[in-house]
Design a protein around this motif. Sequence first.
Motif: not given
Length: 288
Positions: A8-19
């Motif tokens: 879940d942390f990785y999924a959130g981090m990927i979304g944050m990096l894209l943003a």
Amino acid sequence: RSYVFEMDFYAGMIGMLLALQFLIEPNSLMFYDGGIIVVGLILAHAANNMLNDFFDTLHGVDTKGYPRTEYGPHALIDNLISTKGLMIAIFLCNLVDLIIAIYFYQKVGVEIFYFVFAGLGISIFYVAKPIRLKNLGLGELAIGLVYGPLMVGGTFMALTGESFGSPALNNAFLISIPFGLTVMTMSIGKHMDKYEADYAKPIYTLPVIIGVKWASRVCQFTIILFFILTGCAQYDVIIRNGNVYDGSGSSPLVADIAINGDQIVKIQSEIADRGKKEINAQGMVVSP
């Protein structure tokens, strides 16, 4: 089963990096919002784990000696909590997630609820009757959908406000697919490990339906596909939604610009392809 919360942390981090890549001037509040999202994703996963334990016990899947009760503590079978206590814990996790969803609804609009309720529906009907996605050979695909487009795409929308149909959100969905594939592959492998027990129940996971040999082939294919998809961005940079001055003296055009190396290769009102880096220049001037 907190050891899987890192996904879940990785999924959130990927979304944050894209943003972060998309927003020209991200403010400090974005990092605060990103932290809230990660907490929400972990709580949603925790609620899902508890729902799985509840419904699998109710349906007679989780019993003494079944692999689920052997590789980690089981909330009900190991008498760690009462059924009522488990339901209260599930309710509280989902209640906090609803509060988080309302917070982002005020920031980006009603579309954020599409992600929330799609994820909740998959979470419930992964093991709950009458659907039981896990027992239809669709559980693994559902997990890939949740960890790819729903978690990563939802994080990106919550942080950028991009709506459905926007090229930026569509690209976030595409970029999320490789990560979703890795989690789906992990799920297939877990079900391959439980093949004999699931076959005996029977529980029709994908390995039970197609066999361990073909399930391993699917895993090999998804791993190869992961590497193919991670390298298929069409452009180095795409600058989106800027007021483009082309030097001709004409009025500016709101358009997207695609760049490869040091050359502009495309200018048009909306570029559907994705770039390795994307910049949102809305309200700003873009000029050579």
